[in-house]
Scaffold this active site. Structure first.
Site, PDB file in Angstrom:
ATOM      1  N   GLU A  28       7.289   0.969  11.809  1.00 57.51           N
ATOM      2  CA  GLU A  28       6.000   0.849  11.129  1.00 57.51           C
ATOM      3  C   GLU A  28       4.876   0.828  12.158  1.00 57.51           C
ATOM      4  OE1 GLU A  28       5.465   0.852   7.895  1.00 57.51           O
ATOM      5  OE2 GLU A  28       7.610   0.983   7.514  1.00 57.51           O
ATOM      6  N   GLY A  29       3.681   1.138  11.698  1.00 56.51           N
ATOM      7  CA  GLY A  29       2.501   0.935  12.532  1.00 56.51           C
ATOM      8  C   GLY A  29       1.974   2.192  13.198  1.00 56.51           C
TER       9      GLY A  29
ATOM     10  N   ARG B 153       0.854  -1.188   0.000  1.00 58.86           N
ATOM     11  CA  ARG B 153       0.000   0.000   0.000  1.00 58.86           C
ATOM     12  C   ARG B 153       0.889   1.237   0.000  1.00 58.86           C
ATOM     13  NH1 ARG B 153      -2.826   0.610   5.000  1.00 58.86           N
ATOM     14  NH2 ARG B 153      -1.308   2.247   5.371  1.00 58.86           N
TER      15      ARG B 153
ATOM     16  N   SER C 246      -2.411  -2.690   6.384  1.00 53.44           N
ATOM     17  CA  SER C 246      -3.701  -2.911   7.027  1.00 53.44           C
ATOM     18  C   SER C 246      -4.861  -2.484   6.136  1.00 53.44           C
ATOM     19  CB  SER C 246      -3.750  -2.161   8.361  1.00 53.44           C
ATOM     20  OG  SER C 246      -3.428  -0.817   8.144  1.00 53.44           O
TER      21      SER C 246
ATOM     22  N   LYS D 210      11.948   3.191   5.620  1.00 53.95           N
ATOM     23  CA  LYS D 210      12.019   4.633   5.362  1.00 53.95           C
ATOM     24  C   LYS D 210      13.396   5.040   4.853  1.00 53.95           C
ATOM     25  CE  LYS D 210       7.991   5.071   7.807  1.00 53.95           C
ATOM     26  NZ  LYS D 210       7.421   3.834   8.312  1.00 53.95           N
TER      27      LYS D 210
ATOM     28  N   LYS E 177      11.730  10.768  11.116  1.00 57.27           N
ATOM     29  CA  LYS E 177      11.184   9.404  11.166  1.00 57.27           C
ATOM     30  C   LYS E 177      12.240   8.353  11.494  1.00 57.27           C
ATOM     31  CE  LYS E 177       7.605  10.117   7.660  1.00 57.27           C
ATOM     32  NZ  LYS E 177       6.909   9.469   6.544  1.00 57.27           N
TER      33      LYS E 177
ATOM     34  N   ARG F  51      -7.734   7.355   4.655  1.00 52.98           N
ATOM     35  CA  ARG F  51      -7.775   7.480   6.113  1.00 52.98           C
ATOM     36  C   ARG F  51      -7.849   8.959   6.458  1.00 52.98           C
ATOM     37  NH1 ARG F  51      -2.631   4.525   7.865  1.00 52.98           N
ATOM     38  NH2 ARG F  51      -2.052   5.396   5.858  1.00 52.98           N
TER      39      ARG F  51
ATOM     40  N   ASN G 165       4.327   0.861   1.960  1.00 52.73           N
ATOM     41  CA  ASN G 165       4.273  -0.242   2.917  1.00 52.73           C
ATOM     42  C   ASN G 165       4.394  -1.574   2.190  1.00 52.73           C
ATOM     43  OD1 ASN G 165       3.569   1.104   5.581  1.00 52.73           O
ATOM     44  ND2 ASN G 165       2.012   1.958   4.218  1.00 52.73           N
TER      45      ASN G 165
ATOM     46  N   GLU H  61       4.698   7.161   2.295  1.00 49.37           N
ATOM     47  CA  GLU H  61       5.561   5.987   2.429  1.00 49.37           C
ATOM     48  C   GLU H  61       5.000   4.851   1.594  1.00 49.37           C
ATOM     49  OE1 GLU H  61       5.445   3.594   5.903  1.00 49.37           O
ATOM     50  OE2 GLU H  61       3.316   3.893   6.228  1.00 49.37           O
TER      51      GLU H  61
HETATM   52  P1  ADP Z   1       4.117   4.391   9.575  1.00 54.63           P
HETATM   53  O1  ADP Z   1       4.906   3.387   8.813  1.00 54.63           O
HETATM   54  O2  ADP Z   1       4.289   4.281  11.045  1.00 54.63           O
HETATM   55  O3  ADP Z   1       2.684   4.423   9.139  1.00 54.63           O
HETATM   56  P2  ADP Z   1       4.310   6.959   8.225  1.00 54.63           P
HETATM   57  O4  ADP Z   1       5.493   7.424   7.474  1.00 54.63           O
HETATM   58  O5  ADP Z   1       3.154   6.554   7.408  1.00 54.63           O
HETATM   59  O6  ADP Z   1       4.778   5.805   9.220  1.00 54.63           O
HETATM   60  O7  ADP Z   1       3.881   8.093   9.223  1.00 54.63           O
HETATM   61  C1  ADP Z   1       2.750   7.952  10.063  1.00 54.63           C
HETATM   62  C2  ADP Z   1       1.787   9.111   9.879  1.00 54.63           C
HETATM   63  O8  ADP Z   1       2.459  10.343  10.088  1.00 54.63           O
HETATM   64  C3  ADP Z   1       1.204   9.220   8.490  1.00 54.63           C
HETATM   65  O9  ADP Z   1       0.060   8.402   8.345  1.00 54.63           O
HETATM   66  C4  ADP Z   1       0.883  10.702   8.399  1.00 54.63           C
HETATM   67  O10 ADP Z   1      -0.347  10.977   9.033  1.00 54.63           O
HETATM   68  C5  ADP Z   1       1.990  11.333   9.197  1.00 54.63           C
HETATM   69  N1  ADP Z   1       3.093  11.744   8.306  1.00 54.63           N
HETATM   70  C6  ADP Z   1       4.121  10.976   7.896  1.00 54.63           C
HETATM   71  N2  ADP Z   1       4.939  11.643   7.062  1.00 54.63           N
HETATM   72  C7  ADP Z   1       4.423  12.878   6.934  1.00 54.63           C
HETATM   73  C8  ADP Z   1       4.805  14.050   6.193  1.00 54.63           C
HETATM   74  N3  ADP Z   1       5.914  14.074   5.462  1.00 54.63           N
HETATM   75  N4  ADP Z   1       4.020  15.143   6.304  1.00 54.63           N
HETATM   76  C9  ADP Z   1       2.911  15.134   7.069  1.00 54.63           C
HETATM   77  N5  ADP Z   1       2.495  14.068   7.783  1.00 54.63           N
HETATM   78  C10 ADP Z   1       3.229  12.946   7.723  1.00 54.63           C
HETATM   79 MG    MG Z   2       4.232   2.166   7.224  1.00 49.79          MG
HETATM   80 MG    MG Z   3       1.970   4.925   7.300  1.00 48.95          MG
END
Ligand code: ADP
Ligand code: MG
Ligand code: MG
Length: 496
Positions: A389-390, A153, A176, A331, A385, A472, A171, A169
């Site tokens: 994950e999660g 995803r 999920s 990442k 970051k 989401r 995945n 990102e």
């Molecule tokens: P994970 O693998 O834990 O889901 P993400 O990179 O998706 O990590 O980050 C989790 C959440 O943080 C995302 O669903 C989003 O809401 C927020 N987020 C992540 N990166 C950004 C970004 N560059 N700008 C704004 N919000 C972000």
């Molecule tokens: Mg992720």
């Molecule tokens: Mg994410």
């Protein structure tokens, strides 16, 4: 537009004369004017629909809801109505899905790239280092994965500033809600069919969503390729899983292939890899291993779980994901791919490279002193970051500054545990969020996830497709967006 500014075909009933006089000739659907009675009616219909169609999760107030199906069920947290999303960006996200699938596959074959890219992270992050250890064992043994299954995803936000679709990102493990993506879409379509006239919304503008069946089909086809009619599909699960119904939606659509559910600890005690590479668990041959666990350090509380992960990796079973696919979704790799010239190493087609690069946000390693300086000055423009994950792991705002300053004091090594990313600012809109049977009106932002399925056997690509989607939506005051983590709700999109 991205907010709800949609013309009503039939104006909502007006409650008093003064509002009638205020009414403009072409009324706009405005959440302020929604009367509670009407919203309650929608809420009621949404709750009934969710209950009847299995859009449910385990209720956290119920002790056995994460272990016994059918006990302690609660409707999933949802947005009451689909969120508007421009059709051109939707098309862009769909078009790039198979290109990302292919990219992951190419990266997975380049063991040296994975090891080199993560070599410094390895020293700073124990979890990533354990994964890399398994990966390097497989490299030493020259382990080949002929049948490769990716259920991915790719997540995006629409940046309001630059008017561009930017990837959050990719995945590659335990994505999920492929089970619920389709369901929440169908819920919204159903609500719009019943109440669309009143809302001024057309159910046909909510794009069809085949997430459940497309992922389930890909698993079934992987099972066919493995070619052992007696073998089962194994879902690797967390011991206590309140999101089990999303997973059961896939298992129950794999055309009667037997599915077993095992925790990593159970795989360690019941699992064996035979001379010919066959994995058996509890005496049953396993052809496809689908991980819905194993992506966070919490899934490995002891050495047993690591032993199980290694055991599975050594076998000939199709792993979704293999260790290489898993690492390709980190990442750090995302950040490496954003460097000039790196994509070209994996993709020959210039158009494909351009499509991918178009949705890359700014990504930097913490060696970049220019960027560190900028991020300390303006931390609100960045997200920091770790390799996790999660949801719930990222660092925002003033904490970015504090952490960068701390790392400067404490020395170089720990730097490599993090990446810096440009903060994306999506448009804020009014939405109705529905949780625990109660609705709240709030300001929210949304993240579009596009599923992608990939299956190949040696040189033969059997599936490479966009496989549905999941929106989401989260209150805009929250930084993180995990649904299971309690920050967001499930949503679909309304093309405009
Ligand atoms: P994970 O693998 O834990 O889901 P993400 O990179 O998706 O990590 O980050 C989790 C959440 O943080 C995302 O669903 C989003 O809401 C927020 N987020 C992540 N990166 C950004 C970004 N560059 N700008 C704004 N919000 C972000
Ligand atoms: Mg992720
Ligand atoms: Mg994410």
């Amino acid at each position: 537009s991205f907010i709800f500014h949609l013309n009503l075909r039939k104006p909502a009933p007006l409650r008093c004369a003064s509002s009638l006089m205020m009414e403009s000739p072409k009324p706009i659907l405005d959440f302020e004017k929604f009367d509670d009675g009407f919203v309650q009616k929608l809420v009621y219909d949404a709750l009934v629909w969710s209950s009847l169609h299995g859009l449910v999760v385990g209720d956290k107030t119920h002790q056995r809801s994460g272990t016994v199906p059918g006990v302690g069920m609660m409707h999933a947290p949802i947005a009451l109505l689909p969120t508007p999303f421009p059709e051109s960006y939707w098309n862009q996200a769909c078009e790039v899905a198979p290109v990302f699938n292919e990219l992951v596959d190419r990266i997975s074959l380049d063991g040296k790239f994975i090891q080199d890219s993560l070599s410094r992270t390895k020293k700073a992050d124990v979890f990533t280092s354990r994964l890399l250890e398994i990966h390097s064992k497989m490299l030493e043994r020259n382990k080949r994965e002929d049948i490769r299954l990716g259920l991915h995803r790719s997540d995006y936000m629409l940046d309001e500033e630059t008017k561009s679709l930017l990837q959050i990102e990719m995945n590659t493990i335990s994505c999920s809600f492929p089970g619920f993506g389709r369901l929440v879409t169908e819920l919204h379509q159903s609500l719009l069919r019943s109440h669309g006239d009143h809302l001024g919304l057309d159910s046909e503008r909510v794009p069809r969503n085949g997430s459940t069946f497309q992922f389930a089909d890909a698993m079934a086809k992987a099972w066919l390729e493995y070619n052992n009619p007696r073998a089962v599909v194994m879902v690797v699960v967390q011991p206590d899983e309140r999101n089990m119904y999303d997973q059961h939606w896939l298992s129950s659509n794999t055309h009667n292939i037997v599915t077993i559910r095992k925790s990593l600890a159970e795989v360690e005690t019941e699992g064996r890899v035979h001379e010919d590479g066959t994995l058996t668990v509890g005496g049953q041959a396993v052809s496809v291993v689908y991980y819905r666990s194993g992506y966070t350090p919490r899934d490995y509380p002891s050495e047993s779980e690591w032993n199980a992960r290694l055991l599975i990796e050594q076998s000939s079973a199709v792993k979704c994901p293999s260790i290489a696919y898993h690492l390709a979704g980190t990442k750090k790799i995302q950040q490496e791919l954003a460097k000039p010239g790196v994509l070209e190493r994996f993709m020959d087609n210039k158009d494909d490279v351009a499509k991918l690069r178009k949705c890359f946000a700014g990504l930097w390693s913490l060696d970049d002193s220019e960027i560190i300086k900028k991020a300390i000055e303006k931390p609100e423009l960045f997200v920091m970051k770790p390799q996790r994950e999660g949801g719930g792991n990222n660092i925002y705002g003033d904490d970015v500054r504090e952490n960068l300053l701390r790392l400067q004091r404490e020395g170089e090594e720990e730097n490599a545990a993090y990446i810096l990313m440009q903060r994306i600012f999506p448009k804020v809109s009014n939405v109705f969020l529905l949780r625990d049977g109660v609705y709240h009106k709030d300001q929210a932002i949304s993240e579009l996830g596009v599923y992608g399925a990939y299956l190949r056997n040696k040189e033969r690509v059997i599936i490479n497709e966009q496989s549905g989607y999941l929106m989401r939506t989260k209150v805009s005051s929250s930084d993180e967006g995990g649904v299971a983590a309690g920050y967001a709700v499930l949503d679909s999109i309304y093309l405009n």
